[in-house]
Each structure stands twice: as structure tokens, then as C-alpha cells.
Design an enzyme around this catalytic site. Structure first.
Site, PDB file in Angstrom:
ATOM      1  N   ARG A  18     -14.395  52.096 138.244  1.00 52.63           N
ATOM      2  CA  ARG A  18     -15.843  52.181 138.066  1.00 52.63           C
ATOM      3  C   ARG A  18     -16.390  53.386 138.832  1.00 52.63           C
ATOM      4  NH1 ARG A  18     -14.769  46.677 139.420  1.00 52.63           N
ATOM      5  NH2 ARG A  18     -15.390  45.171 137.809  1.00 52.63           N
ATOM      6  N   LYS A  56     -15.630  45.739 142.963  1.00 49.46           N
ATOM      7  CA  LYS A  56     -16.955  45.144 142.865  1.00 49.46           C
ATOM      8  C   LYS A  56     -16.961  43.769 143.525  1.00 49.46           C
ATOM      9  CE  LYS A  56     -20.481  44.268 139.308  1.00 49.46           C
ATOM     10  NZ  LYS A  56     -20.732  44.306 137.840  1.00 49.46           N
ATOM     11  N   HIS A  88     -18.523  54.893 132.165  1.00 52.53           N
ATOM     12  CA  HIS A  88     -17.971  53.570 131.865  1.00 52.53           C
ATOM     13  C   HIS A  88     -17.175  53.589 130.561  1.00 52.53           C
ATOM     14  CE1 HIS A  88     -18.140  49.887 134.091  1.00 52.53           C
ATOM     15  NE2 HIS A  88     -18.237  49.174 132.987  1.00 52.53           N
ATOM     16  N   ARG A 120     -13.563  53.948 131.426  1.00 51.60           N
ATOM     17  CA  ARG A 120     -12.977  52.688 131.895  1.00 51.60           C
ATOM     18  C   ARG A 120     -12.707  51.753 130.717  1.00 51.60           C
ATOM     19  NH1 ARG A 120     -12.891  48.673 136.111  1.00 51.60           N
ATOM     20  NH2 ARG A 120     -14.029  46.772 135.564  1.00 51.60           N
ATOM     21  N   HIS A 162     -11.777  42.347 137.370  1.00 50.75           N
ATOM     22  CA  HIS A 162     -12.703  41.304 136.934  1.00 50.75           C
ATOM     23  C   HIS A 162     -12.469  40.025 137.727  1.00 50.75           C
ATOM     24  CE1 HIS A 162     -13.244  43.341 132.742  1.00 50.75           C
ATOM     25  NE2 HIS A 162     -14.010  43.871 133.672  1.00 50.75           N
ATOM     26  N   TYR A 189      -7.473  31.226 137.549  1.00 52.09           N
ATOM     27  CA  TYR A 189      -7.048  32.506 138.115  1.00 52.09           C
ATOM     28  C   TYR A 189      -5.561  32.674 137.859  1.00 52.09           C
ATOM     29  CZ  TYR A 189      -6.491  36.244 141.513  1.00 52.09           C
ATOM     30  OH  TYR A 189      -6.229  37.445 142.121  1.00 52.09           O
TER      31      TYR A 189
END
Length: 334
Positions: free
Chosen positions: A165, A191, A268, A271, A294, A303
Site C-alpha cells: 500500500r 495496516k 492502488h 497492488r 488483509h 484465520y
């Protein structure tokens, strides 16, 4: 609580934004909070009996019924993503008011949270666009006042072959690149405070080495200390958000591919091209999730662990890496 029960929504919104500013969010985030809170608040004020300006609307007027009606009107002419963001803004606002003792509880669960829409990918259009872009930018452009193709290719390659990003690119340090030959990697400050490690294939490694060599020639070896920012401008200063966006836009213009960039995507789109090509070349959803940083899979809340070897295999399958071969120049692999 009762001494603030009649405070106006406008005053409290100001206090909330001041409190949020201490977390150092981006100006865009603060502006979105202010816009969402004012827009819905003004609808509540208009529906009040008698109608009031937002500056006179007391906080006790923010009942679940009033908020439901306001959000119904707000949603009428807006995209689902905008409604979801506004709901989140108001929920954060009420969490603040409860913590400050202004109100007894948060009415937003009674308003109903709209489902968050899944954003559609916006990769570069055209099968060969990444290759055309990289090849064009790798050539020094005589029209540029101070061409630096090594730096420009490095920026594009980190987005196209590592999926970073804009904020992650700006946070990189020279020391973020590590690992021995054949196991090179980049440590990414992701992020939401989620760090991740992305494998770096030899082609991308060569491009990054060529960039750092060119930087040392421009500004001296001290400019590439491990703690210095990885990406810098033509004066050797850390590259900032506006400068990075301008750099990418100028690369699109020089390559003549501006019409292949989806509206509003800019960096973006690189990406998204990384992720799209990974999927096309056989990477699983779990591998893509981990490589992009993510929080979860869209189709599952579970997960899924992916080993480093699996991640490296997924990156190696990304055919954009092959476009980097030869761009680094002689001596870049030493």
C-alpha cells in the site's frame, strides 16, 4: 452525565474530533468523520420538532428512532460503502460519548449496521500493461529535468511484485530489506498495526539493489543507512504521500497507459494487479490474504496459516517478476 445532557451535538462533535486527532489519523480520516457526523446530524436536526440548526441540537435528541429515520434518508442517495462508513463514524462517536459520561449508552446497535460491501478489484487494464509500464519507466526520459529511472522502477516494482500500500511504501526503511540470497524478504508495517513479511524474488531484489546503488552515487553511502527511509525524492528527502502519488501518475503518463488506470485507483491499481495476477497464476485465497495483509478472508472468518515457503512459491509464480529481469543494470546483483 446529566450536566452534559443538553450539550449540543455540534460542540460534542468538535470534542470527539479533538480526541481523535491525538491518535494522529490521516487528514482524510478526520475529514470523513466530520462529514459523516454533520450530514446525519443535520438530518436529525431537520426532523426535530421544531426543526433546529445542528448548532442548537441537544445530544438527548439523538434517540434510536431519530437516528434510524436520519440514516434511512441518508442512505437514499448514497452508495452502500458510504452508509457503512457513516454508521461506523457514529458508532465511534457514541463510544466516545459513553466513555466521557455524556450519555448512558450507545444507540447505534438499535439503528442497524449496514453490511459492508466488498470492494471490487481495480487492477490495471490490459494484459501487458505492467510490462509496458516497467519497460518505459526503466528508460531515462530526456524530457525529465532530473531522471531517476532506478528509483521510479523500484517504486512500481514494490507495488506490482510485493503488493504494498501507499502508506506501507512510505514506512519502509532501508533495513526493512533483509534475508540471505535466495531468501530475501521485506518487512512491512501493515495496516492496523499488523506487520507482515513479503518474499522478495531475485528480480525485485536486483531492482532494489540498483536503486540503492544509484542513491549512494547521488547522495553518498551515508544516505543508505539501515534506519533511513527506503524511498526518497530527488533531493534525498523522505518521499511523502503527495510526492509518491505524483511519481506514480507521472510514470503512467510517460508510459502512455493513463487510460488503462481505473478511476481513483492510482497506486492502488498496482497492488490490485499484484493480487489479480497471483490469483490468475494459481495462488490460493489464503496466500493472497497473507501477502496483502488483509485481516481475514471474505468467505471465511477462520484465520488460515500459510507457511513462508508457500508464500514464497506464490510470489515466484507472479509473472510480473520476469519483467524486472534486466532492468536493474550491470553489477546490481553483486
Amino acid at each position: 452525565m446529566h450536566d452534559k445532557w443538553d450539550e449540543t451535538v455540534e460542540v460534542l462533535v468538535g470534542e470527539f474530533l479533538t480526541a481523535r486527532a491525538t491518535r494522529k489519523p490521516s487528514p482524510h480520516t478526520l475529514a470523513a468523520y466530520r462529514r459523516d457526523l454533520r450530514a446525519v446530524g443535520e438530518l436529525v436536526a431537520q426532523d426535530h420538532t421544531p426543526p433546529l440548526p445542528l448548532a442548537a441540537l441537544p445530544v438527548h435528541a439523538l434517540s434510536p428512532r431519530a437516528l434510524r429515520a436520519a440514516f434511512a434518508r441518508f442512505a437514499g442517495a448514497r452508495a452502500a460503502a458510504s452508509v457503512h462508513r457513516a454508521w461506523s463514524s457514529w458508532n465511534a462517536f457514541f463510544v466516545f460519548l459513553v466513555a466521557e459520561g455524556v450519555v448512558a449508552g450507545n444507540p447505534m446497535p438499535a439503528v442497524g449496521r449496514p453490511r459492508a460491501p466488498l470492494p471490487s478489484p481495480k487492477p490495471l487494464r490490459g494484459e501487458d500493461t505492467p510490462e509496458v509500464l516497467l519497460a518505459s519507466v526503466a528508460r531515462a526520459d530526456g524530457r525529465q529535468r532530473d531522471p531517476w529511472p532506478e528509483r521510479d522502477v523500484a517504486v512500481l516494482a514494490l507495488a506490482l511484485c510485493a503488493g504494498l500500500r501507499l502508506s506501507e511504501l512510505l514506512a519502509l526503511r532501508v533495513g526493512s530489506l533483509g534475508g540471505r540470497a535466495g531468501e530475501r524478504r521485506v518487512d512491512v508495517a501493515g495496516k492496523g498495526g499488523r506487520p507482515r513479511v513479503v518474499p522478495v524474488e531475485p528480480e525485485l531484489d536486483g531492482v532494489l539493489r540498483a536503486y540503492l546503488d544509484s542513491r549512494a552515487r547521488r547522495f553518498g553511502a551515508r544516505s543508505v543507512r539501515p534506519d533511513s527511509p527506503l524511498l526518497v525524492d530527488r533531493r534525498g528527502e523522505p518521499l511523502r504521500r503527495g510526492g509518491l502519488q505524483y511519481l506514480v501518475d507521472s510514470c503512467y503518463r510517460r508510459a502512455g497507459v493513463g487510460d488503462r488506470v481505473p478511476a481513483g485507483a492510482r497506486l492502488h491499481a498496482l497492488r490490485h494487479t499484484f493480487a489479480t495476477r497471483l490469483a490468475e497464476d494459481g495462488a490460493s485465497a489464503a496466500e493472497i490474504m497473507r501477502l496483502l495483509g488483509h485481516a481475514s478472508l471474505a468467505s471465511s472468518q477462520t484465520y488460515i496459516e500459510v507457511t513462508a515457503a508457500q508464500q514464497r512459491y506464490a510470489v515466484r509464480a507472479n509473472r510480473t517478476n520476469r519483467a524486472l529481469a534486466g532492468l536493474a543494470g550491470p553489477g546490481s546483483r553483486s
